[in-house]
Design a protein around this motif. Sequence first.
Motif, PDB file in Angstrom:
ATOM      1  N   TRP A 245       0.101   5.139   7.145  1.00  0.00           N
ATOM      2  CA  TRP A 245      -0.491   3.801   7.167  1.00  0.00           C
ATOM      3  C   TRP A 245      -1.873   3.833   6.517  1.00  0.00           C
ATOM      4  N   SER A 246      -2.269   2.683   5.911  1.00  0.00           N
ATOM      5  CA  SER A 246      -3.588   2.595   5.285  1.00  0.00           C
ATOM      6  C   SER A 246      -4.595   1.884   6.183  1.00  0.00           C
ATOM      7  N   THR A 247      -4.121   1.244   7.242  1.00  0.00           N
ATOM      8  CA  THR A 247      -5.011   0.552   8.176  1.00  0.00           C
ATOM      9  C   THR A 247      -4.327   0.446   9.528  1.00  0.00           C
ATOM     10  N   GLY A 248      -5.139   0.345  10.572  1.00  0.00           N
ATOM     11  CA  GLY A 248      -4.590   0.201  11.924  1.00  0.00           C
ATOM     12  C   GLY A 248      -4.290  -1.245  12.302  1.00  0.00           C
TER      13      GLY A 248
ATOM     14  N   LYS B  86     -15.436   0.412   4.080  1.00  0.00           N
ATOM     15  CA  LYS B  86     -14.656   0.168   2.870  1.00  0.00           C
ATOM     16  C   LYS B  86     -13.160  -0.018   3.165  1.00  0.00           C
ATOM     17  N   ASP B  87     -12.662   0.768   4.124  1.00  0.00           N
ATOM     18  CA  ASP B  87     -11.233   0.652   4.428  1.00  0.00           C
ATOM     19  C   ASP B  87     -10.912  -0.705   5.054  1.00  0.00           C
ATOM     20  N   PHE B  88     -11.767  -1.132   5.981  1.00  0.00           N
ATOM     21  CA  PHE B  88     -11.581  -2.459   6.564  1.00  0.00           C
ATOM     22  C   PHE B  88     -11.676  -3.525   5.472  1.00  0.00           C
ATOM     23  N   ASP B  89     -12.678  -3.378   4.622  1.00  0.00           N
ATOM     24  CA  ASP B  89     -12.886  -4.360   3.562  1.00  0.00           C
ATOM     25  C   ASP B  89     -11.603  -4.529   2.741  1.00  0.00           C
ATOM     26  N   GLU B  90     -11.019  -3.398   2.400  1.00  0.00           N
ATOM     27  CA  GLU B  90      -9.799  -3.441   1.588  1.00  0.00           C
ATOM     28  C   GLU B  90      -8.615  -3.979   2.395  1.00  0.00           C
ATOM     29  N   ALA B  91      -8.539  -3.556   3.660  1.00  0.00           N
ATOM     30  CA  ALA B  91      -7.423  -4.008   4.497  1.00  0.00           C
ATOM     31  C   ALA B  91      -7.487  -5.525   4.708  1.00  0.00           C
ATOM     32  N   PHE B  92      -8.703  -6.062   4.892  1.00  0.00           N
ATOM     33  CA  PHE B  92      -8.824  -7.491   5.162  1.00  0.00           C
ATOM     34  C   PHE B  92      -8.700  -8.315   3.871  1.00  0.00           C
ATOM     35  N   ALA B  93      -9.045  -7.708   2.740  1.00  0.00           N
ATOM     36  CA  ALA B  93      -8.766  -8.372   1.460  1.00  0.00           C
ATOM     37  C   ALA B  93      -7.242  -8.469   1.286  1.00  0.00           C
ATOM     38  N   ASN B  94      -6.550  -7.402   1.629  1.00  0.00           N
ATOM     39  CA  ASN B  94      -5.080  -7.423   1.570  1.00  0.00           C
ATOM     40  C   ASN B  94      -4.512  -8.487   2.503  1.00  0.00           C
ATOM     41  N   TYR B  95      -5.084  -8.561   3.698  1.00  0.00           N
ATOM     42  CA  TYR B  95      -4.618  -9.524   4.708  1.00  0.00           C
ATOM     43  C   TYR B  95      -4.820 -10.964   4.219  1.00  0.00           C
TER      44      TYR B  95
HETATM   45  C1  LIG Z   1      -4.263  -2.670   0.259  1.00  0.00           C
HETATM   46  O1  LIG Z   1      -3.098  -2.933  -0.490  1.00  0.00           O
HETATM   47  C2  LIG Z   1      -2.870  -1.984  -1.518  1.00  0.00           C
HETATM   48  C3  LIG Z   1      -1.724  -2.491  -2.359  1.00  0.00           C
HETATM   49  O2  LIG Z   1      -0.624  -2.769  -1.551  1.00  0.00           O
HETATM   50  C4  LIG Z   1      -2.595  -0.638  -0.878  1.00  0.00           C
HETATM   51  O3  LIG Z   1      -2.397   0.338  -1.877  1.00  0.00           O
HETATM   52  C5  LIG Z   1      -3.789  -0.233  -0.047  1.00  0.00           C
HETATM   53  O4  LIG Z   1      -3.538   0.965   0.631  1.00  0.00           O
HETATM   54  C6  LIG Z   1      -4.114  -1.319   0.970  1.00  0.00           C
HETATM   55  N1  LIG Z   1      -5.360  -0.940   1.610  1.00  0.00           N
HETATM   56  C7  LIG Z   1      -5.523  -0.866   2.929  1.00  0.00           C
HETATM   57  C8  LIG Z   1      -6.835  -0.354   3.429  1.00  0.00           C
HETATM   58  O5  LIG Z   1      -4.679  -1.202   3.719  1.00  0.00           O
END
Ligand SMILES: *[C@@H]1O[C@H](CO)[C@@H](O)[C@H](O)[C@H]1NC(C)=O
Length: 391
Positions: free
Chosen positions: A170-173, A254-263
């Motif tokens: 997983w990339s985020t919790g 940074k990880d939260f920032d990216e996860a919440f941009a994804n969200y």
């Molecule tokens: C955000 O989405 C991208 C593309 O799906 C993915 O590679 C990345 O791991 C995600 N980042 C997080 C922090 O979840």
Amino acid sequence: MKLTTSLLSLALAAVGQAYSSGSASASATSFYPVKTAGLNETVYEELEIYKPQVFIINMFSYEAEPFLEEFKLVHNVSIPGLSPIYPEIHCNHNYSLCEVITGEGEINAATTITALSLNPTFDLTDTYFLIAGIAGISPLEGTLGDVTFARFAVQILEYEVDAREMPSNWSTGYFSYGTTNSTQYPTEIYGTEVFEVNENLRDRALELAQSVDLLNGTKANEEFRIKYDYAPANRTPAAIACDTLTSDNYWFGKDFDEAFANYTDLLTNGTGTYCTTQQEDNATLEALMRAAQYGLVDFSRIVVMRSASDFTYADFYANETVYFFTEVSQGGSKVAVENLVVAGKPFIEDVLYNWDLYENGTVYAPSNYIGDFFGSLEDTTYREWGFDVSA
Ligand SMILES: *[C@@H]1O[C@H](CO)[C@@H](O)[C@H](O)[C@H]1NC(C)=O
Ligand SMILES: *[C@@H]1O[C@H](CO)[C@@H](O)[C@H](O)[C@H]1NC(C)=O
Ligand SMILES: *[C@@H]1O[C@H](CO)[C@@H](O)[C@H](O)[C@H]1NC(C)=O
Ligand SMILES: *[C@@H]1O[C@H](CO)[C@@H](O)[C@H](O)[C@H]1NC(C)=O
Ligand SMILES: *[C@@H]1O[C@H](CO)[C@@H](O)[C@H](O)[C@H]1NC(C)=O
Ligand SMILES: *[C@@H]1O[C@H](CO)[C@@H](O)[C@H](O)[C@H]1NC(C)=O
Ligand SMILES: *[C@@H]1O[C@H](CO)[C@@H](O)[C@H](O)[C@H]1NC(C)=O
Ligand SMILES: *[C@@H]1O[C@H](CO)[C@@H](O)[C@H](O)[C@H]1NC(C)=O
Ligand SMILES: *[C@@H]1O[C@H](CO)[C@@H](O)[C@H](O)[C@H]1NC(C)=O
Ligand SMILES: *[C@@H]1O[C@H](CO)[C@@H](O)[C@H](O)[C@H]1NC(C)=O
Ligand SMILES: *[C@H]1O[C@H](CO)[C@@H](O)[C@H](O)[C@H]1NC(C)=O
């Protein structure tokens, strides 16, 4: 603008009866509880009805002070249900411009704006609302002192598993309700996940803000920005269009920032661009949305303005023992609150001085969907984001 008491007499009659007591019985329908001096001591005052053209919504006193000063908001109006820390609304000499401080966080914002929008002292049916607050900003989208104007407000309303315990792939919790990982669209909806406001009005406020020079802040602000070796983080402040996230948690990283941009992408089907993070806007919008369902406010007259007081993360510290979130003072709050007034003033004055243009709401009428996830302000459960909540 001050009107006579007769306008809302029907609403008043109901409220007057609900609140009337022995001591206020002489003409119960024209008295309203304005404050309490102790648990049993409600003070009733004869009701005056105000019909402001613009209402500024701040979240704490630091954001409010420059507005109180700039626009000489000398009148204090007390109504039930405001924050115990900020028990008064402030208005200018003829009540055409008023300001409320909600208190910080989603609960304070929701209760304050609910109290305001249901109070018959204020006729808000034609009022323009300007949410004016500071926020964190993603260095990928802006910089310290920027002023942002949102179309979407997205609430972080998800499951959270401690990242140390999440599956290794997983990339985020964080992951949406009713799902099993962060890439899935929520299947359980609370209704406050996403709001959309009038894009044409947003663009008008943005255009006006772009016509004035924003302040650059201090030498230290400038030095801090250029530690980032990329734009927009290292440029000077600008007024920009991008979207805002609401969360009761004040988060960093940074990880939260990216996860919440994804969200944000997930919840708006790629339409929204997350840039700022704050703790109130979806709550404020939910309260205004509920009032709009009864015609008490006009949901097409809301501008969400957030300026950047700090970055959500820094990626330029080589030394991993520098804890950005506790050890680094970014010093951006002053320029952020100052720029709220610099950027907000042209819009406020445009509404006040060109009321003919704004009064009937048609000139900047929305052409995008406005409202909440449920489509509560129209006869459909299907919004342009494309998600069918009835499914
Ligand atoms: C955000 O989405 C991208 C593309 O799906 C993915 O590679 C990345 O791991 C995600 N980042 C997080 C922090 O979840
Ligand atoms: C309020 O006063 C201002 C002058 O300060 C004036 O321009 C404006 O028309 C007044 N507004 C109303 C609604 O009376
Ligand atoms: C409040 O009301 C209660 C019950 O009527 C009474 O016992 C109490 O003395 C009152 N307190 C004050 C401060 O008046
Ligand atoms: C209005 O409230 C402010 C504090 O928010 C206070 O400084 C000011 O004195 C009050 N004005 C009046 C007329 O009571
Ligand atoms: C992550 O691991 C789980 C097993 O723990 C697996 O079921 C899932 O498909 C994996 N996801 C990806 C994207 O590989
Ligand atoms: C998330 O769930 C979907 C649907 O079950 C699956 O296709 C995808 O691989 C999962 N992703 C992760 C990161 O486990
Ligand atoms: C801010 O800095 C920029 C770039 O140096 C400059 O063009 C602009 O005039 C400055 N703004 C103010 C208000 O000083
Ligand atoms: C990293 O920063 C800490 C705290 O400022 C300092 O004690 C330490 O010497 C630094 N390490 C390096 C390799 O610079
Ligand atoms: C609303 O006001 C605008 C600007 O004054 C005017 O052009 C327009 O005709 C008005 N629309 C209606 C429906 O009254
Ligand atoms: C989401 O957006 C894509 C285009 O980016 C579109 O093809 C798709 O139909 C949209 N989905 C929904 C459910 O609206
Ligand atoms: C919060 O409101 C914005 C629009 O105002 C909306 O785009 C966003 O999706 C909302 N977020 C949540 C989680 O409700």
